[in-house]
Motif scaffolding. Sequence first.
Motif, PDB file in Angstrom:
ATOM      1  N   ALA A  82      -3.894   0.084   2.905  1.00 39.04           N
ATOM      2  CA  ALA A  82      -4.319   1.477   2.727  1.00 39.04           C
ATOM      3  C   ALA A  82      -5.090   1.596   1.418  1.00 39.04           C
ATOM      4  CB  ALA A  82      -3.093   2.389   2.712  1.00 39.04           C
ATOM      5  N   GLU A  83      -5.830   2.667   1.272  1.00 34.91           N
ATOM      6  CA  GLU A  83      -6.517   2.954   0.012  1.00 34.91           C
ATOM      7  C   GLU A  83      -5.479   3.300  -1.043  1.00 34.91           C
ATOM      8  OE1 GLU A  83      -9.665   2.665  -0.692  1.00 34.91           O
ATOM      9  OE2 GLU A  83     -10.511   2.408   1.297  1.00 34.91           O
ATOM     10  N   PRO A  84      -5.772   3.071  -2.292  1.00 36.67           N
ATOM     11  CA  PRO A  84      -6.985   2.495  -2.849  1.00 36.67           C
ATOM     12  C   PRO A  84      -6.966   0.974  -2.766  1.00 36.67           C
ATOM     13  CG  PRO A  84      -5.517   3.110  -4.623  1.00 36.67           C
ATOM     14  CD  PRO A  84      -4.854   3.527  -3.349  1.00 36.67           C
ATOM     15  N   LYS A  85      -8.089   0.412  -2.427  1.00 35.19           N
ATOM     16  CA  LYS A  85      -8.179  -1.035  -2.276  1.00 35.19           C
ATOM     17  C   LYS A  85      -9.591  -1.491  -2.597  1.00 35.19           C
ATOM     18  CE  LYS A  85      -9.184  -0.600   2.659  1.00 35.19           C
ATOM     19  NZ  LYS A  85      -8.785  -0.958   4.005  1.00 35.19           N
ATOM     20  N   GLU A  86      -9.698  -2.730  -3.043  1.00 32.80           N
ATOM     21  CA  GLU A  86     -10.992  -3.339  -3.323  1.00 32.80           C
ATOM     22  C   GLU A  86     -10.949  -4.787  -2.866  1.00 32.80           C
ATOM     23  OE1 GLU A  86     -12.813  -2.640  -7.247  1.00 32.80           O
ATOM     24  OE2 GLU A  86     -10.997  -1.495  -7.693  1.00 32.80           O
ATOM     25  N   LEU A  87     -12.071  -5.248  -2.364  1.00 31.20           N
ATOM     26  CA  LEU A  87     -12.234  -6.654  -1.997  1.00 31.20           C
ATOM     27  C   LEU A  87     -13.432  -7.181  -2.767  1.00 31.20           C
ATOM     28  CD1 LEU A  87     -11.641  -9.179  -0.290  1.00 31.20           C
ATOM     29  CD2 LEU A  87     -13.094  -8.190   1.497  1.00 31.20           C
ATOM     30  N   LEU A  88     -13.201  -8.186  -3.587  1.00 36.20           N
ATOM     31  CA  LEU A  88     -14.254  -8.792  -4.386  1.00 36.20           C
ATOM     32  C   LEU A  88     -14.474 -10.211  -3.880  1.00 36.20           C
ATOM     33  CD1 LEU A  88     -16.173  -8.737  -6.827  1.00 36.20           C
ATOM     34  CD2 LEU A  88     -14.229  -9.437  -8.245  1.00 36.20           C
ATOM     35  N   ILE A  89     -15.662 -10.484  -3.376  1.00 39.85           N
ATOM     36  CA  ILE A  89     -16.034 -11.818  -2.926  1.00 39.85           C
ATOM     37  C   ILE A  89     -16.914 -12.434  -4.019  1.00 39.85           C
ATOM     38  CG2 ILE A  89     -17.199 -13.192  -1.156  1.00 39.85           C
ATOM     39  CD1 ILE A  89     -14.664 -11.746  -0.154  1.00 39.85           C
ATOM     40  N   ILE A  90     -16.456 -13.550  -4.562  1.00 39.83           N
ATOM     41  CA  ILE A  90     -17.183 -14.220  -5.641  1.00 39.83           C
ATOM     42  C   ILE A  90     -18.224 -15.142  -5.033  1.00 39.83           C
ATOM     43  CG2 ILE A  90     -17.013 -15.697  -7.671  1.00 39.83           C
ATOM     44  CD1 ILE A  90     -15.578 -12.998  -7.991  1.00 39.83           C
ATOM     45  N   GLU A  91     -19.474 -14.859  -5.338  1.00 39.46           N
ATOM     46  CA  GLU A  91     -20.599 -15.606  -4.801  1.00 39.46           C
ATOM     47  C   GLU A  91     -20.540 -17.080  -5.195  1.00 39.46           C
ATOM     48  OE1 GLU A  91     -25.141 -14.877  -5.474  1.00 39.46           O
ATOM     49  OE2 GLU A  91     -24.177 -12.959  -4.996  1.00 39.46           O
ATOM     50  N   SER A 104       0.848  -1.179   0.000  1.00 40.80           N
ATOM     51  CA  SER A 104       0.000   0.000   0.000  1.00 40.80           C
ATOM     52  C   SER A 104       0.891   1.237   0.000  1.00 40.80           C
ATOM     53  CB  SER A 104      -0.876   0.006   1.253  1.00 40.80           C
ATOM     54  OG  SER A 104      -1.792  -1.051   1.195  1.00 40.80           O
ATOM     55  N   PRO A 105       0.532   2.312  -0.604  1.00 38.69           N
ATOM     56  CA  PRO A 105      -0.792   2.655  -1.118  1.00 38.69           C
ATOM     57  C   PRO A 105      -0.995   2.347  -2.604  1.00 38.69           C
ATOM     58  CG  PRO A 105       0.534   4.617  -1.105  1.00 38.69           C
ATOM     59  CD  PRO A 105       1.407   3.488  -0.610  1.00 38.69           C
ATOM     60  N   ARG A 106      -0.295   1.399  -3.148  1.00 40.03           N
ATOM     61  CA  ARG A 106      -0.560   0.997  -4.535  1.00 40.03           C
ATOM     62  C   ARG A 106      -1.949   0.372  -4.610  1.00 40.03           C
ATOM     63  NH1 ARG A 106       4.265   0.098  -2.831  1.00 40.03           N
ATOM     64  NH2 ARG A 106       6.079   0.869  -3.928  1.00 40.03           N
ATOM     65  N   PRO A 107      -2.618   0.538  -5.733  1.00 38.84           N
ATOM     66  CA  PRO A 107      -3.953  -0.055  -5.866  1.00 38.84           C
ATOM     67  C   PRO A 107      -3.900  -1.568  -5.640  1.00 38.84           C
ATOM     68  CG  PRO A 107      -3.525   1.467  -7.664  1.00 38.84           C
ATOM     69  CD  PRO A 107      -2.229   1.303  -6.915  1.00 38.84           C
ATOM     70  N   PHE A 110      -7.012  -3.645 -13.955  1.00 36.00           N
ATOM     71  CA  PHE A 110      -5.714  -3.468 -14.589  1.00 36.00           C
ATOM     72  C   PHE A 110      -5.735  -2.313 -15.590  1.00 36.00           C
ATOM     73  CE2 PHE A 110      -5.131  -7.986 -13.249  1.00 36.00           C
ATOM     74  CZ  PHE A 110      -4.127  -7.710 -12.328  1.00 36.00           C
ATOM     75  N   GLY A 111      -6.841  -2.139 -16.283  1.00 39.70           N
ATOM     76  CA  GLY A 111      -6.962  -1.016 -17.206  1.00 39.70           C
ATOM     77  C   GLY A 111      -6.874   0.326 -16.500  1.00 39.70           C
ATOM     78  N   ASP A 112      -7.482   0.401 -15.320  1.00 39.92           N
ATOM     79  CA  ASP A 112      -7.463   1.654 -14.553  1.00 39.92           C
ATOM     80  C   ASP A 112      -6.134   1.900 -13.850  1.00 39.92           C
ATOM     81  OD1 ASP A 112     -10.100   2.054 -15.268  1.00 39.92           O
ATOM     82  OD2 ASP A 112     -10.921   1.444 -13.315  1.00 39.92           O
ATOM     83  N   ASN A 113      -5.413   0.837 -13.495  1.00 41.22           N
ATOM     84  CA  ASN A 113      -4.260   1.005 -12.616  1.00 41.22           C
ATOM     85  C   ASN A 113      -2.906   0.707 -13.238  1.00 41.22           C
ATOM     86  OD1 ASN A 113      -5.607   1.703 -10.020  1.00 41.22           O
ATOM     87  ND2 ASN A 113      -6.695  -0.173 -10.529  1.00 41.22           N
TER      88      ASN A 113
END
Length: 76
Positions: free
Chosen positions: A39-48, A13-16, A71-74
């Motif tokens: 730290a931000e920026p961060k995302e947590l994706l839980i796959i249902e 952190s603070p890398r995406p 990856f396109g954004d970061n």
Amino acid sequence: MNFPLLTHIAEISPRPTLLIAGEHAHSRYFSEDAYAAAAEPKELLIIEDANHVDLYDRSDKISFDKLEEFFGDNLR
């Protein structure tokens, strides 16, 4: 097999950061702990309805759209 997961989180952190875990993965708590410590920026994706191995072997469970977006954004 003992890996101190959060020892170097400040160096990441603070890398995406995008963390992805299956809803039923035995290792989900690793991603949740890393997300809480990062730290931000961060995302947590839980796959249902996915476990840990599903995210390697089941292309219908892998969120390719989210990976492409992240990856396109970061990676400019």
